[in-house]
Write a protein that holds these residues in place. Structure first.
Motif, short mmCIF file in Angstrom:
data_model
loop_
_atom_site.label_atom_id
_atom_site.label_comp_id
_atom_site.label_asym_id
_atom_site.label_seq_id
_atom_site.Cartn_x
_atom_site.Cartn_y
_atom_site.Cartn_z
N PRO A 520 0.83 -1.20 0.00
CA PRO A 520 0.00 0.00 0.00
C PRO A 520 0.87 1.25 0.00
CG PRO A 520 -0.03 -1.05 2.16
CD PRO A 520 0.70 -1.98 1.24
N VAL A 521 0.41 2.27 -0.71
CA VAL A 521 1.15 3.53 -0.82
C VAL A 521 0.28 4.65 -0.26
CG1 VAL A 521 2.28 5.17 -2.37
CG2 VAL A 521 2.40 2.70 -2.84
N VAL A 522 0.74 5.27 0.82
CA VAL A 522 0.02 6.37 1.46
C VAL A 522 0.57 7.67 0.91
CG1 VAL A 522 -0.54 7.50 3.64
CG2 VAL A 522 -0.31 5.00 3.54
N VAL A 523 -0.33 8.55 0.50
CA VAL A 523 0.08 9.82 -0.10
C VAL A 523 -0.49 10.98 0.71
CG1 VAL A 523 0.12 11.22 -2.19
CG2 VAL A 523 0.04 8.72 -2.37
N ILE A 524 0.38 11.91 1.11
CA ILE A 524 -0.05 13.16 1.74
C ILE A 524 -0.23 14.15 0.61
CG2 ILE A 524 0.42 14.85 3.53
CD1 ILE A 524 0.41 11.97 4.54
N ALA A 525 -1.47 14.57 0.35
CA ALA A 525 -1.77 15.37 -0.85
C ALA A 525 -2.61 16.60 -0.51
CB ALA A 525 -2.49 14.49 -1.88
N PRO A 526 -2.04 17.59 0.16
CA PRO A 526 -2.78 18.82 0.46
C PRO A 526 -2.96 19.67 -0.79
CG PRO A 526 -0.50 19.08 1.07
CD PRO A 526 -0.64 17.65 0.64
N ASN A 527 -3.88 20.57 -0.73
CA ASN A 527 -4.16 21.44 -1.86
C ASN A 527 -3.20 22.63 -1.85
OD1 ASN A 527 -5.36 22.56 -4.08
ND2 ASN A 527 -7.06 23.49 -2.94
N ASP A 528 -1.93 22.33 -2.16
CA ASP A 528 -0.93 23.40 -2.18
C ASP A 528 -0.29 23.47 -3.56
OD1 ASP A 528 0.76 21.22 -2.31
OD2 ASP A 528 1.61 21.49 -0.30
N ALA A 529 0.80 24.21 -3.67
CA ALA A 529 1.41 24.46 -4.98
C ALA A 529 1.98 23.21 -5.62
CB ALA A 529 2.51 25.52 -4.83
N LEU A 530 2.18 22.15 -4.84
CA LEU A 530 2.77 20.93 -5.37
C LEU A 530 1.74 19.85 -5.67
CD1 LEU A 530 5.89 20.70 -3.02
CD2 LEU A 530 5.89 21.23 -5.46
N LEU A 531 0.46 20.19 -5.56
CA LEU A 531 -0.59 19.19 -5.72
C LEU A 531 -0.53 18.49 -7.08
CD1 LEU A 531 -3.07 17.71 -4.66
CD2 LEU A 531 -4.48 19.61 -5.50
N GLU A 532 -0.38 19.24 -8.15
CA GLU A 532 -0.37 18.63 -9.48
C GLU A 532 0.84 17.71 -9.65
OE1 GLU A 532 -2.89 18.66 -11.53
OE2 GLU A 532 -3.90 19.86 -9.99
N LYS A 533 1.97 18.08 -9.05
CA LYS A 533 3.13 17.21 -9.09
C LYS A 533 2.85 15.90 -8.36
CE LYS A 533 6.01 20.14 -11.09
NZ LYS A 533 6.58 19.86 -12.45
N VAL A 534 2.17 16.00 -7.21
CA VAL A 534 1.83 14.80 -6.45
C VAL A 534 0.90 13.90 -7.26
CG1 VAL A 534 0.64 13.95 -4.39
CG2 VAL A 534 2.19 15.88 -4.21
N LYS A 535 -0.06 14.50 -7.96
CA LYS A 535 -0.99 13.71 -8.77
C LYS A 535 -0.23 12.93 -9.85
CE LYS A 535 -5.18 16.49 -8.14
NZ LYS A 535 -6.18 17.36 -8.81
N SER A 536 0.79 13.55 -10.43
CA SER A 536 1.59 12.85 -11.44
C SER A 536 2.34 11.68 -10.82
CB SER A 536 2.59 13.83 -12.08
OG SER A 536 1.91 14.86 -12.78
N ASN A 537 2.87 11.88 -9.64
CA ASN A 537 3.56 10.79 -8.94
C ASN A 537 2.61 9.65 -8.62
OD1 ASN A 537 5.25 13.40 -7.16
ND2 ASN A 537 6.03 12.30 -8.94
#
Length: 613
Positions: A520-537
């Motif tokens: 399982p992969v847990v992702v911390i994904a707040p709505n900040d400036a890096l959100l789109e980068k996190v979505k790509s990851n």
């Protein structure tokens, strides 16, 4: 780690010793024992396992005595066996003449062991502590117990808190400390010693914190304290404000659960003075803070474990808000390398207990290099690290019993954010509007944390997907990467699931090779400036068949799909978002551990207060 309790009274002290040891169970241990002085000499009971196992033995023997010492051991030298459990006696036999309990590590124990063997002493354990017992006994043959103890500890290298009783002098005990916490509890016609104030709260609130190098003589009628030079000294008496209620479970199943849910109150208490003043003031850190802060051109934070992850988070705040170059180092590594000292660098140490040996020694090393601008962030009043620091900010988390830190971590984050804002204001980088915005965010924080706590039923469901797994991966970016580290630490600490954390952008540089349906992969994904980068990851994980568990803000616009599970925390809370996102990963670890049936509050091999290297 190990716990010490002792008592001198006109009544049977066994129940007091056992209750004190029970209060110290949270520190982590694997065996327990007590020794008391009575008409036949020294009577001792030891047992591997919980205090309750030792208590059964004590009850069977109807153990009693007016002077006694007790100990909970966390194994360092030698395995988990009854022969290695404390108290240790000298000579090494049931009816020894002295008994000793000891926290810490004696670094020259091999040298002393060889010397004592040559003098005819027989060792029954593999511990460094037995060396102390024999050494004191050796000198006690010609010297009073106090003088024998002084002479013995002068020959020890390392860190220790010890207490010793003698068959020849049954009316008192002698205690000493160097590098490990030890206090005296003052009663009426009776006195006590302990490594933690929680052990004596049921009998007294008046305590004296011994300082490094102190040796004390504890009697019913009073105490005498000798300083490092052997001269009598007076130490300040404190009234402990720790409540017994804070040491009880109440309606909760575990202390970790209780402490997770206490975070709104702990955060509110920690920022109370700040909110009352309605501005960020250097005075929050000490009388001389403004003058100290005016000299600062950079910051070095020294910490260990969870506190280290708080420091990593603070680096983002200190550099973005206060514009001060900030380095973060693991305390145990810092003092063993050559560094370039900077007398204008603020040395910040972080420790829940204020007694973490690695951090204390790192602070001493920094000061020895000429770095005297020091600030401690700590949860325990008058502990060693604050006493050694010029400035101090006390978090008000209250007693934290669970080994896995929860409310201590989030209150440390609040303290560090306050530091960043205060430094920024003093440097002319925080205008009135920004100051009020930050204060407003702090005021709303407790409410946002309570909303996050309300997600517990959903997180409990997620835990079912982790309990039967062997590995887990946590991802975060920017200021939330340390929260991913903290989430992985919590999961491995109490559930024993192997967990690692990476910056999400590092996936393709190695960790992606581990991703499959079983991890399982847990992702911390707040709505900040890096959100789109996190979505790509996240897409990189999904493309490899990985199952994603995403903690997203309510306004992050995530949608669930096959293999992608989403829990929405409250709306993005801006600069304080790392604190809010800590709550879900704490609860995930807790509920996964419940399902696995581990000892949540006392995980194997770990200790609450790490007072050895």
């Amino acid at each position: 780690m190990c716990g010490i309790v002792g008592a001198v009274a006109n009544r049977n002290v066994v129940s007091t010793l056992i209750e004190g040891l029970s209060r110290l169970e949270y520190r982590g241990y694997d065996s327990a024992g007590v020794a008391v002085l009575n008409d036949t000499g020294i009577a001792r009971v030891r047992a591997v396992g919980r205090v309750s196992a030792m208590t059964e033995k004590a009850n069977e023997l109807q153990l009693s005595g007016l002077v006694g010492i007790g100990h909970t051991r966390w194994a360092t030298h030698g395995g988990v066996t009854e022969s290695n459990a404390h108290p240790h006696m000298s000579p090494s036999q049931l009816n020894g003449e002295v008994a000793v309990v000891h926290n810490g590590i004696i670094e020259n124990h091999d040298e002393q062991r060889a010397r004592l063997k040559s003098l005819g002493y027989v060792f029954e354990s593999q511990t460094d502590t037995e060396v102390i017992a024999h050494l004191i006994h050796h000198y006690h043959q010609s010297l009073p117990l106090l003088a024998a103890t002084q002479k013995a500890v002068a020959e020890l290298t390392g860190a220790f808190a010890i207490s010793v009783i003698s068959k020849k002098e049954p009316e008192h005990m002698v205690t000493a400390r160097l590098g490990c916490p030890l206090l005296i509890g003052l009663g009426e016609g009776e006195n006590f010693i302990a490594s933690d104030v929680s052990a004596v709260l049921s009998v007294t609130r008046k305590v004296i914190y011994l300082e490094d190098g102190d040796v004390a003589d504890i009697r019913r009628e009073g105490v005498t304290i000798l300083g490092r030079d052997g001269a009598e000294v007076t130490r300040k008496i404190h009234m402990s404000d720790v409540s017994l209620a804070s040491l009880e479970l109440g309606p909760y199943s575990h202390f970790m659960q209780k402490e997770i849910h206490e975070q709104p109150r702990a955060l509110t208490d920690t920022i109370e003075a700040l909110i009352d003043d309605n501005h960020f003031s250097p005075a929050l850190f000490g009388k001389n803070a403004a003058a100290v802060f005016a000299q600062v051109d950079s910051i070095l934070i020294l910490a260990a474990g969870t506190s280290y992850y708080a420091a990593l988070t603070a680096k983002y705040w200190l550099e973005s808000i206060a514009k001060l170059p900030t380095n973060v180092e693991i305390a145990s590594e810092y003092r063993y390398r050559e560094s370039v000292p900077n007398p204008r660098q603020l040395i910040v140490t972080i420790s829940q207990s204020g007694e973490t040996l690695d951090t204390m020694e790192a602070l001493k090393h920094a000061k020895a290099l000429g770095q005297h601008l020091t600030l401690a962030i700590c949860n325990v009043q008058e502990s060693a690290i604050p006493r050694a620091s010029e400035l101090v900010f006390y978090t008000r988390a209250g007693a934290e019993i669970g080994v896995a830190s929860t409310k201590a971590f989030t209150t440390q984050l609040v303290a560090l954010f306050t530091l960043a804002a205060t430094l920024a204001k003093q440097r002319g980088l925080l205008d009135a509007e920004a100051e009020q915005a930050h204060l407003g965010a702090l005021r709303q924080l407790a409410g946002s944390v309570q909303h996050a706590l309300n997600l517990e039923p959903q997180i409990r469901e997620w835990a079912n997907s982790f309990a039967n797994k062997q590995h887990a991966l946590f991802l975060g970016r920017g200021i939330h990467y340390p929260i991913a580290l903290e989430g992985a630490l919590k999961l491995k600490e109490i559930s024993y699931i192997h967990a690692e954390a990476y910056p999400a952008g590092e996936l393709k540089h190695g960790p992606l090779a581990l991703v499959d349906s079983a991890m399982p992969v847990v992702v911390i994904a707040p709505n900040d400036a890096l959100l789109e980068k996190v979505k790509s990851n996240m897409q990189e994980v999904k493309a490899r068949g990985g199952e994603l568990f995403v903690f997203a803000d309510a306004d992050s616009h995530f949608t669930e799909s096959e293999g992608v599970h989403v829990i929405r925390t409250p709306r993005h809370v801006g600069v304080l978002s790392p604190i809010l996102h800590t709550i879900p990963v704490q609860m995930l670890a807790y509920h996964a551990a419940l399902l696995k049936g581990t000892d949540v509050d006392k995980p194997r091999n770990l200790a609450k207060s790490v007072t050895v290297e």
